[in-house]
Enzyme design. Sequence first.
Site, PDB file in Angstrom:
ATOM      1  N   LYS A 168       0.843  -1.203   0.000  1.00  0.00           N
ATOM      2  CA  LYS A 168       0.000   0.000   0.000  1.00  0.00           C
ATOM      3  C   LYS A 168       0.879   1.253   0.000  1.00  0.00           C
ATOM      4  CE  LYS A 168      -3.034   3.242   0.962  1.00  0.00           C
ATOM      5  NZ  LYS A 168      -3.861   3.278   2.172  1.00  0.00           N
ATOM      6  N   LYS A 237       2.321  10.901   4.432  1.00  0.00           N
ATOM      7  CA  LYS A 237       2.600   9.875   5.442  1.00  0.00           C
ATOM      8  C   LYS A 237       2.927   8.538   4.785  1.00  0.00           C
ATOM      9  CE  LYS A 237      -0.397   7.277   7.308  1.00  0.00           C
ATOM     10  NZ  LYS A 237      -1.536   6.642   8.016  1.00  0.00           N
TER      11      LYS A 237
END
Length: 286
Positions: A168, A237
């Site tokens: 991811k 992030k």
Amino acid sequence: MPETVAFVGLGNMGGPMSARLARAGYRVRGFDLAAGARQALADAGGVAARDLADAVGEAAVIVLMLPSSAVVEATVRDERFVARPGAIVVDMSSSEPLRTRALAAELAQRGVTLVDAPVSGGVARARTGKLTIMTGGELADLRRVEPVLAHLGTTTRAGAVGSGHAVKALNNLLSATHLLVTCEAMVAGERFGLDPRTMLSIFNSSSGRSGSTENKWPNFILPGTFDSGFGLRLMLKDMRIATGLADQVGAPDPLGHAATDLWARAAEALEDSADHTEIVTWLRED
């Protein structure tokens, strides 16, 4: 009775995901620090848990959709997080892969299994149940939670626990880098006098096409809505998770670090609530 599913984290993504599970017939006990988020789940047919203990105590499956590894760790280490023996925790957050593996080992000592299942697709696909779900864990454990995840999207096993979180983050590093260089090319073309839609048409029938040219530019940037549903700081992030992973395993990542540094500059300049597609506004003003 339908299997009880706990859902911790009822925000932009967790809210529609938990509501889908409730509508599918699961007894969803949801908890979030925001009272409005708990009420939204109750309105969708779920149960608004009073606290963390009330959410997880009866659940065979505990889904986490939280901001970071630090929050995930704090949640499962909370004294109120008392999962029943044999329960399985599904971390659908964007967490750090090596921390996920360490946490899985920690939970195993308590008789609880952890698998990871982060998602891609944003709020729109969370609502329609068409998320891309990247899973990590033992095959038998993932089969246990597949009926739940099937209501949320399409799953692909990436490997052992932590692998879903790894792929991811790497996917979002690719996505962010694609978007940044696409914005650079589009701004250069605009200043030269090229029509943006003409450029996109040509790119999308040529080797320069990407998700940025096919989706993000025509749907969120050209209309000026900047409402993809995925925040710029969340993208940053994930990029940092990906470059951190590359550093930890000794993989070369000079371009990834350069792209991350540029996104960090954009994050400093733009509002905290900025959508990730708004990076073009920073680039135009830089």
